[in-house]
Enzyme design. Structure first.
Site, short mmCIF file in Angstrom:
data_model
loop_
_atom_site.label_atom_id
_atom_site.label_comp_id
_atom_site.label_asym_id
_atom_site.label_seq_id
_atom_site.Cartn_x
_atom_site.Cartn_y
_atom_site.Cartn_z
N LYS A 122 5.66 3.98 17.02
CA LYS A 122 5.69 2.86 16.08
C LYS A 122 6.88 3.01 15.15
CE LYS A 122 2.69 0.13 13.07
NZ LYS A 122 1.29 -0.05 12.60
N PHE A 167 -1.68 8.14 4.22
CA PHE A 167 -2.44 8.71 5.34
C PHE A 167 -3.71 9.42 4.87
CE2 PHE A 167 1.57 9.38 8.25
CZ PHE A 167 1.63 8.01 8.46
N ASN A 212 5.10 6.02 3.21
CA ASN A 212 4.28 6.65 2.18
C ASN A 212 4.09 8.15 2.34
OD1 ASN A 212 3.84 4.11 0.95
ND2 ASN A 212 2.33 3.65 2.53
N THR A 213 4.72 8.75 3.34
CA THR A 213 4.76 10.21 3.48
C THR A 213 6.21 10.64 3.35
OG1 THR A 213 2.81 10.31 4.92
CG2 THR A 213 4.33 12.17 5.02
N ASN A 237 0.83 -1.20 0.00
CA ASN A 237 0.00 0.00 0.00
C ASN A 237 0.87 1.25 0.00
OD1 ASN A 237 -0.43 1.96 2.48
ND2 ASN A 237 0.15 -0.04 3.35
N SER A 273 5.78 5.12 8.55
CA SER A 273 5.16 4.77 7.27
C SER A 273 6.09 5.20 6.14
CB SER A 273 3.81 5.48 7.10
OG SER A 273 3.35 5.34 5.77
N ASN A 287 6.14 -1.43 11.56
CA ASN A 287 5.30 -0.96 10.46
C ASN A 287 5.60 -1.79 9.21
OD1 ASN A 287 3.61 0.79 8.89
ND2 ASN A 287 4.17 2.48 10.24
#
Length: 357
Positions: free
Chosen positions: A219, A121, A185-186, A117, A183, A248
């Site tokens: 996390k 967010f 993805n940022t 994925n 994450s 994560n």
């Protein structure tokens, strides 16, 4: 068997994100009546005293929780808890609403029982989540433990101030609060795991909490070097964090059974599911050795069944979480795992790892 057939015949034919939305919508409609939720809770929520865990100052009915990512906006907390999870972590929530990355942004790798994925967010923001949780408080199901996972708004220039704003809005509604700096993805988010950047964020979140006695966790990513895992562990002790969540999703694509062309077609993003199990377990063991026996660690990444969950507990996890296995396993998955864990606890007797924190 019914879920596997439904997954193969219906959900696998849909875009992964569309299938997720269809599934959660069906769950919400089915379990909307309080009487139906009560019945499902009676059937699914573990009442086995052997599974109870006291951690973070809270009494968990079982050590198995739902990881952040499934319910980003706190829209389905009670329905998900009714399926048998001992706790539900919502989010990731950002201070400001944001649409996330362009679609498609979620992909299945069935041969690996994995997901990729790059959601970014996507959520309605902290104020909307707080309002939803505040409304739920007037008619919430009893005994549901809710963690809230907060992340950085993509456009925010001041990360510490952004996390502070989320904490101020959401801490009043959280049983525990999680700082997500892991994450992939940022852009730049994982850089915040460096202790010199993470420490002021922890301080800012505590300012936002305004003295509320809400347990605070961080996390971390599985892709941290061992030395960086140690540094985060040392920071956790130095700053008085209440716990760590490990781990994560990963940016690694090593050792996959899925053909390379299909992996490449999925593109960038975080990989979750079974392939993450080895590294997640290794990080857990390293953290437990570094942090001692009493520090709370929530282990997540590649937990597929009761045997996996038991292995994490035996390796030092206080609690465990899952997400991808729930997607593949269906709505009865948490009930099956909780029952399997109960059997293992009784077999272990006085050697059970439950209840160490």
């Amino acid at each position: 068997m019914i879920w596997r057939a439904f997954f193969a015949l219906v959900l696998r034919r849909l875009d992964a994100e569309a299938a997720h939305r269809l599934g959660t919508r069906a769950l919400a409609v089915t379990l909307a009546p309080a009487a139906v939720r009560w019945l499902v809770r009676r059937l699914c929520v573990p009442r086995d005293p052997a599974l109870r865990v006291h951690a973070l100052g809270l009494d968990f009915p079982s050590p198995l929780g739902l990881a952040a990512g499934f319910d980003k906006d706190a829209a389905h907390v009670d329905a998900l808890a009714a399926l048998g999870f001992g706790f539900v972590e919502i989010g990731t929530v950002t201070a400001q609403p944001q649409a996330g990355n362009p679609r498609p942004r979620m992909f299945r790798l069935p041969a690996d029982r994995a997901l990729v994925n790059r959601m970014g967010f996507n959520n309605g923001g902290a104020a909307a989540a707080a309002a939803r949780l505040g409304g739920r408080a007037r008619n919430r199901d009893p005994g549901v433990i809710v963690g809230i996972n907060i992340g950085k708004t993509k456009v925010a220039a001041d990360a510490a101030a952004d996390y502070r704003a989320s904490a101020a809005a959401l801490a009043p509604h959280a049983d525990y609060l999680v700082i997500n700096v892991s994450s992939p993805n940022t852009p730049g988010l994982r850089d915040l795991q460096a202790v010199e950047q993470l420490e002021p964020i922890v301080a800012a979140v505590r300012e936002g909490m305004a003295g509320r006695a809400v347990p605070l966790l961080v996390k971390i990513a599985p892709d941290l070097a061992d030395a960086d895992v140690d540094a985060v562990a040392d920071l956790a002790l130095r700053t008085g964090l209440d716990g760590l969540i490990a781990t994560n999703t990963t940016i690694s694509r090593e050792g996959l059974a899925t053909p390379a062309a299909a992996v490449a077609a999925a593109g960038a993003g975080g990989l979750s599911g079974a392939p993450l199990a080895g590294r997640s377990l290794a990080v857990l063991r390293r953290l437990r050795e570094r942090l001692g026996a009493d520090f709370t660690i929530i282990s997540v990444g590649g937990v597929e069944n009761a045997a996996d969950a038991w292995a994490r507990l035996a390796a030092g996890a206080t609690l465990v979480q899952a997400y991808t296995a729930f997607v593949y396993g269906g709505p009865l998955w948490p009930r099956r795992v909780a029952r399997g864990l109960g059997d293992r606890v009784r077999e272990a007797g006085s050697n059970s790892p439950l209840g160490r924190s």
